[in-house]
Write an enzyme that holds these catalytic residues in place. Structure first.
Site, short mmCIF file in Angstrom:
data_model
loop_
_atom_site.label_atom_id
_atom_site.label_comp_id
_atom_site.label_asym_id
_atom_site.label_seq_id
_atom_site.Cartn_x
_atom_site.Cartn_y
_atom_site.Cartn_z
N THR A 20 0.56 -1.20 0.00
CA THR A 20 -0.36 0.08 0.04
C THR A 20 0.90 1.54 -0.29
OG1 THR A 20 -2.05 -1.25 1.12
CG2 THR A 20 -1.45 1.50 1.22
N THR A 97 0.83 -4.26 4.20
CA THR A 97 1.51 -5.05 5.63
C THR A 97 -0.35 -5.55 5.40
OG1 THR A 97 -1.10 -3.53 5.72
CG2 THR A 97 0.54 -2.06 6.04
N ASP A 98 -0.24 -6.77 4.74
CA ASP A 98 -1.19 -7.62 4.85
C ASP A 98 -0.18 -9.19 5.89
OD1 ASP A 98 -3.65 -7.44 3.00
OD2 ASP A 98 -3.08 -7.99 1.95
#
Length: 334
Positions: A20, A97-98
């Site tokens: 992101t 960040t997943d």
């Protein structure tokens, strides 16, 4: 690619994996964002970097965090190990960040250097109001350049909190304060631009690269009333299994015999699905309790959450480790 800043003795390598923090929409198009920005783009967007360190930037991958693989992270660890030997003061890795909590832990298993390695990212992409990427990246660079954080393994810096890889979890799907360390708390904070450690953790033994074989390890979660149908045939398809059990390490009675059969064929690790706390060893004695399952050959995962336990098991299986080595690796981390 080198960026001209001051204090050349504090060399920090910034490696971008996408995520992101690097996502924008194509020029003139509508719709969702995808990874497009380079490491140089990310660094250029950060105010206040002048004089922090001599920065090198490298585009290692450019993909969403959900696309990263174990092989990607093993290759990254190899890159870090080789670069650390040249005297680089610290490393920053930007990614989605997943999977950040998992890549941080896997790197912690594989990285042998003393220089700080700091992972960060963003919850708001650069086109959103209040994008958090630049602030997170600045704090990460400052932490990576700080001698106070040497020999602490892999760190995660987010919202000015500094977390150890072994404890950090993503606890919210959208909040800019998405990362926490349940049961431990952050090991430091960035205050007025200065990274400050609160306590340190001893390094744990690493797993030697390269991986010599492909291994498959999955996580099965307990649920109310489950009859364990997902356990059928797993020993024919998997090299190892992690059970995310109820509470302190408990499963439905219908699972017990099948888990005992699996544990006789492949390593089966018992963890808790709760997100904090440890699997017990001898408190409960009913069928499917922790003491019952351990007596049937399951491995106690201790305080490791199911996802970190999977990576520890996977890393050792990928090096060809036997059951004794694997059991000892979990015992050390309890």
């Amino acid at each position: 690619m080198a960026l001209d800043t001051q204090e050349p003795n504090r060399a920090v390598l910034v490696l971008s994996l996408g995520g992101t923090i690097a996502m924008t929409t194509p020029s003139g198009e509508a719709g969702g964002v995808t990874p497009r920005l380079t490491a140089a783009d990310l660094v250029a967007a950060v105010p206040g970097l002048k004089g922090e360190a001599t920065l090198e930037v490298e585009d290692f991958r450019q993909m969403p965090g959900a696309w990263l693989t174990v092989d990607d992270i093993a290759a990254l660890a190899d890159r870090l190990n080789k670069q650390a030997a040249t005297g680089t003061a610290g490393f920053v890795i930007t990614q989605g960040t997943d999977t950040l909590e998992e890549t941080a832990f896997l790197l912690d298993l594989l990285y042998r250097g003393d220089a700080p390695v700091v992972l960060t990212g963003a919850m708001r992409n650069p086109e959103m109001a209040g994008a958090d990427g630049p602030a997170n990246l600045l704090s990460a660079i400052r932490t990576a350049a700080s001698p106070a954080f040497r020999n602490l393994g892999i760190l995660v810096v987010f919202a000015d909190e500094i977390h150890a890889a072994r404890h950090v979890r993503k606890i919210h799907s959208t909040s800019t304060s998405a990362f926490s360390s349940p049961g431990a708390g952050p090991i430091g904070h960035v205050i007025e631009g200065r990274p400050r450690p609160h306590f340190s953790l001893p390094r744990r033994p690493t797993v030697a690269l390269p991986f010599t074989r492909q291994a498959r390890v999955e996580v099965i979660h307990t649920t109310l009333g489950s009859d364990g149908i997902l356990l059928q045939g797993l020993d024919e398809r998997l090299d190892g299994l992690v059970i995310a059990a109820f509470g302190a390490g408990h499963v439905p009675a219908t699972w017990v015999e099948r888990l005992e059969e699996l544990a006789a064929r492949i390593p089966v690790v018992l963890t808790s699905r709760t997100g904090a706390g440890s699997v017990l060893s001898s408190t409960y004695a009913f069928r499917g309790s922790e003491s019952d399952l351990l007596a049937r050959g399951l491995i106690n995962g201790g305080s490791l959450d199911p996802y970190k336990a999977r990576l520890l098991l996977l890393a050792h299986l990928s090096t060809g480790a036997d059951l004794t080595v694997i059991t000892n690796a979990f015992e050390i981390r309890r």
